[in-house]
Write a protein that holds these residues in place. Sequence first.
Motif, mmCIF file in Angstrom:
data_model
loop_
_atom_site.group_PDB
_atom_site.id
_atom_site.type_symbol
_atom_site.label_atom_id
_atom_site.label_comp_id
_atom_site.label_asym_id
_atom_site.label_seq_id
_atom_site.Cartn_x
_atom_site.Cartn_y
_atom_site.Cartn_z
ATOM 1 N N ARG A 3 -20.748 62.776 0.806
ATOM 2 C CA ARG A 3 -21.428 63.992 1.272
ATOM 3 C C ARG A 3 -22.077 63.766 2.630
ATOM 4 N NH1 ARG A 3 -27.004 66.326 -1.150
ATOM 5 N NH2 ARG A 3 -27.197 68.163 0.202
ATOM 6 N N LEU A 4 -22.724 62.616 2.788
ATOM 7 C CA LEU A 4 -23.379 62.324 4.061
ATOM 8 C C LEU A 4 -22.350 62.199 5.181
ATOM 9 C CD1 LEU A 4 -25.944 61.693 5.636
ATOM 10 C CD2 LEU A 4 -25.711 59.297 4.946
ATOM 11 N N ALA A 5 -21.223 61.581 4.894
ATOM 12 C CA ALA A 5 -20.178 61.438 5.906
ATOM 13 C C ALA A 5 -19.629 62.792 6.328
ATOM 14 C CB ALA A 5 -19.053 60.549 5.379
ATOM 15 N N MET A 6 -19.456 63.697 5.371
ATOM 16 C CA MET A 6 -18.973 65.035 5.702
ATOM 17 C C MET A 6 -19.990 65.787 6.561
ATOM 18 S SD MET A 6 -15.952 65.284 4.468
ATOM 19 C CE MET A 6 -15.612 67.043 4.443
ATOM 20 N N THR A 7 -21.273 65.621 6.260
ATOM 21 C CA THR A 7 -22.321 66.250 7.071
ATOM 22 C C THR A 7 -22.310 65.704 8.490
ATOM 23 O OG1 THR A 7 -23.711 66.560 5.109
ATOM 24 C CG2 THR A 7 -24.800 66.696 7.247
ATOM 25 N N CYS A 8 -22.215 64.396 8.604
ATOM 26 C CA CYS A 8 -22.192 63.772 9.927
ATOM 27 C C CYS A 8 -20.966 64.213 10.723
ATOM 28 C CB CYS A 8 -22.218 62.251 9.791
ATOM 29 S SG CYS A 8 -23.799 61.587 9.244
ATOM 30 N N ARG A 9 -19.846 64.327 10.057
ATOM 31 C CA ARG A 9 -18.625 64.750 10.754
ATOM 32 C C ARG A 9 -18.776 66.176 11.276
ATOM 33 N NH1 ARG A 9 -13.194 63.390 7.716
ATOM 34 N NH2 ARG A 9 -14.170 61.346 8.079
ATOM 35 N N ALA A 10 -19.394 67.034 10.473
ATOM 36 C CA ALA A 10 -19.601 68.420 10.908
ATOM 37 C C ALA A 10 -20.556 68.501 12.095
ATOM 38 C CB ALA A 10 -20.136 69.254 9.741
ATOM 39 N N GLU A 11 -21.481 67.533 12.189
ATOM 40 C CA GLU A 11 -22.466 67.506 13.271
ATOM 41 C C GLU A 11 -22.030 66.622 14.434
ATOM 42 O OE1 GLU A 11 -25.276 69.237 13.359
ATOM 43 O OE2 GLU A 11 -24.981 70.146 11.381
ATOM 44 N N SER A 12 -20.838 66.037 14.343
ATOM 45 C CA SER A 12 -20.361 65.074 15.357
ATOM 46 C C SER A 12 -21.334 63.902 15.507
ATOM 47 C CB SER A 12 -20.132 65.764 16.701
ATOM 48 O OG SER A 12 -19.128 66.756 16.596
ATOM 49 N N ALA A 13 -21.953 63.518 14.404
ATOM 50 C CA ALA A 13 -22.880 62.387 14.399
ATOM 51 C C ALA A 13 -22.153 61.132 13.940
ATOM 52 C CB ALA A 13 -24.061 62.672 13.473
ATOM 53 N N THR A 14 -22.599 59.995 14.430
ATOM 54 C CA THR A 14 -22.039 58.706 14.032
ATOM 55 C C THR A 14 -22.798 58.184 12.818
ATOM 56 O OG1 THR A 14 -21.453 58.201 16.322
ATOM 57 C CG2 THR A 14 -21.515 56.362 14.776
ATOM 58 N N LEU A 15 -22.062 57.844 11.769
ATOM 59 C CA LEU A 15 -22.675 57.344 10.541
ATOM 60 C C LEU A 15 -22.514 55.835 10.447
ATOM 61 C CD1 LEU A 15 -24.004 57.632 7.771
ATOM 62 C CD2 LEU A 15 -21.750 58.200 6.821
ATOM 63 N N VAL A 16 -23.655 55.158 10.352
ATOM 64 C CA VAL A 16 -23.699 53.710 10.188
ATOM 65 C C VAL A 16 -24.294 53.420 8.815
ATOM 66 C CG1 VAL A 16 -24.541 51.527 11.131
ATOM 67 C CG2 VAL A 16 -24.098 53.468 12.671
ATOM 68 N N VAL A 17 -23.652 52.572 8.036
ATOM 69 C CA VAL A 17 -24.132 52.276 6.682
ATOM 70 C C VAL A 17 -24.463 50.800 6.568
ATOM 71 C CG1 VAL A 17 -23.560 52.240 4.225
ATOM 72 C CG2 VAL A 17 -22.836 54.165 5.645
ATOM 73 N N ASP A 18 -25.682 50.526 6.123
ATOM 74 C CA ASP A 18 -26.099 49.160 5.826
ATOM 75 C C ASP A 18 -25.605 48.822 4.426
ATOM 76 O OD1 ASP A 18 -27.436 46.807 5.142
ATOM 77 O OD2 ASP A 18 -29.262 47.350 6.203
ATOM 78 N N ASN A 19 -24.669 47.887 4.355
ATOM 79 C CA ASN A 19 -24.017 47.540 3.097
ATOM 80 C C ASN A 19 -24.524 46.217 2.518
ATOM 81 O OD1 ASN A 19 -22.128 48.329 1.121
ATOM 82 N ND2 ASN A 19 -20.522 47.028 1.971
ATOM 83 N N THR A 20 -25.713 45.789 2.958
ATOM 84 C CA THR A 20 -26.234 44.491 2.551
ATOM 85 C C THR A 20 -26.429 44.390 1.042
ATOM 86 O OG1 THR A 20 -27.378 44.241 4.670
ATOM 87 C CG2 THR A 20 -28.113 42.845 2.854
ATOM 88 N N THR A 21 -27.057 45.399 0.458
ATOM 89 C CA THR A 21 -27.404 45.335 -0.953
ATOM 90 C C THR A 21 -26.168 45.325 -1.845
ATOM 91 O OG1 THR A 21 -29.429 46.559 -0.448
ATOM 92 C CG2 THR A 21 -28.803 46.396 -2.760
ATOM 93 N N ALA A 22 -25.211 46.187 -1.540
ATOM 94 C CA ALA A 22 -24.025 46.305 -2.386
ATOM 95 C C ALA A 22 -23.002 45.221 -2.105
ATOM 96 C CB ALA A 22 -23.381 47.681 -2.192
ATOM 97 N N THR A 23 -22.909 44.762 -0.861
ATOM 98 C CA THR A 23 -21.879 43.858 -0.352
ATOM 99 C C THR A 23 -20.521 44.557 -0.372
ATOM 100 O OG1 THR A 23 -20.941 42.705 -2.291
ATOM 101 C CG2 THR A 23 -23.102 41.966 -1.519
ATOM 102 N N PRO A 24 -19.550 44.069 0.390
ATOM 103 C CA PRO A 24 -18.222 44.678 0.347
ATOM 104 C C PRO A 24 -17.504 44.502 -0.988
ATOM 105 C CG PRO A 24 -18.194 42.669 1.667
ATOM 106 C CD PRO A 24 -19.627 42.990 1.400
ATOM 107 N N LEU A 25 -18.030 43.632 -1.846
ATOM 108 C CA LEU A 25 -17.455 43.464 -3.179
ATOM 109 C C LEU A 25 -17.963 44.534 -4.143
ATOM 110 C CD1 LEU A 25 -17.721 39.578 -3.470
ATOM 111 C CD2 LEU A 25 -15.759 40.950 -2.740
ATOM 112 N N GLY A 26 -19.020 45.223 -3.746
ATOM 113 C CA GLY A 26 -19.567 46.271 -4.596
ATOM 114 C C GLY A 26 -19.336 47.665 -4.074
#
Length: 368
Positions: free
Chosen positions: A156-179
Amino acid sequence: MGGVYGDSTRSVKAVGLESVPGHPVAPVPVPASAFHLSPDESEPLDSYGRSSNPTWRQLEKALAELEGAAAALTFGSGMAAITSVLRVLARPGATLVVPADGYYQVRRYAAEYLAPQGITVVEADVAGMCAAAAGADVVLAETPANPGLDVVDLHRLAMTCRAESATLVVDNTTATPLGQQPLSLGADLVVASATKALSGHSDLVAGYVAGSQPELMAAVERDRLLAGPILGAFEAWLVLRSLGSAGLRFERQCQNAAALAVMLRNHPAVRSVRYPGLPDDPSYELAVGQMKRFGGLVSIELADAAAVHALVQRSALLIASTSFGGIHTSVDRRARWGDPVPDGFARISAGIEDTDDLLADVGQALEG
């Protein structure tokens, strides 16, 4: 075939080297600050240690593979990775959204360094992130948020950012790429601290940026070159060496965290428990939809600060330590660092101890 591999297999394959007879099976560190130059003055792949290093490239290839990215860039810390990205994306006049309930140093950097440069900084908690993204130029989300463990609806956040032409950066530290795979859910960039579960031994500090947009990654790489927040070659090698066991370690950490969360939520000394993998957790439905594993962190609230300290003192296995993702189960009372949480709020980072031993130890420590 690669898409059906499990986490441990993915971790091992990510650090795999080209099979050449007579060459080492394990990665080899290249701790060099200078490299031989070509006599014709053509630009070699490596010339100076601030611009490139063979060990970086091995690690970056592995991190990109794990994150599902086209490329990755290593940094001297997770904060170095985040600040580099924000320097590139957040220009004077821009509006930047940062997590109000995420890592506190990000808010401090935005307020103390970016806001004075004419950047409008908006702090939004997980519930308000999508609304805050309307009209933003850059959105930095952290999910699950540290330390409260609320989960952002990344699609949902990515779709909102795309509609606003905003760049979405996600901190994935907690989940890790394995999660979790934020890029597959619409994020433009992933930032993370490799200090935590990926390296997993509480003996180094490192960070990275991953993405698949060449121009964006090139801009971040240029900032790294000019500002110099690089990762040392030896630390890069240590992360690379650790990645091979990351799947195995993270599986046990998630298993221990889930078991602890179930036990703690039923204990009279514990006022509240947050873990995205609990079916009655407020973030459970979102977490199930976008996370493969729920992570190794559990947040709890005890009566007060003294109760948190007593929990550690009575335990034979728990250690009092900040940061998370190490092999030892650790407890961090977050109010001491300025997080807006109750005095008895603690973040537990599950280690890789045998689950039954950990549950028994924590149980007796709570009983006093």
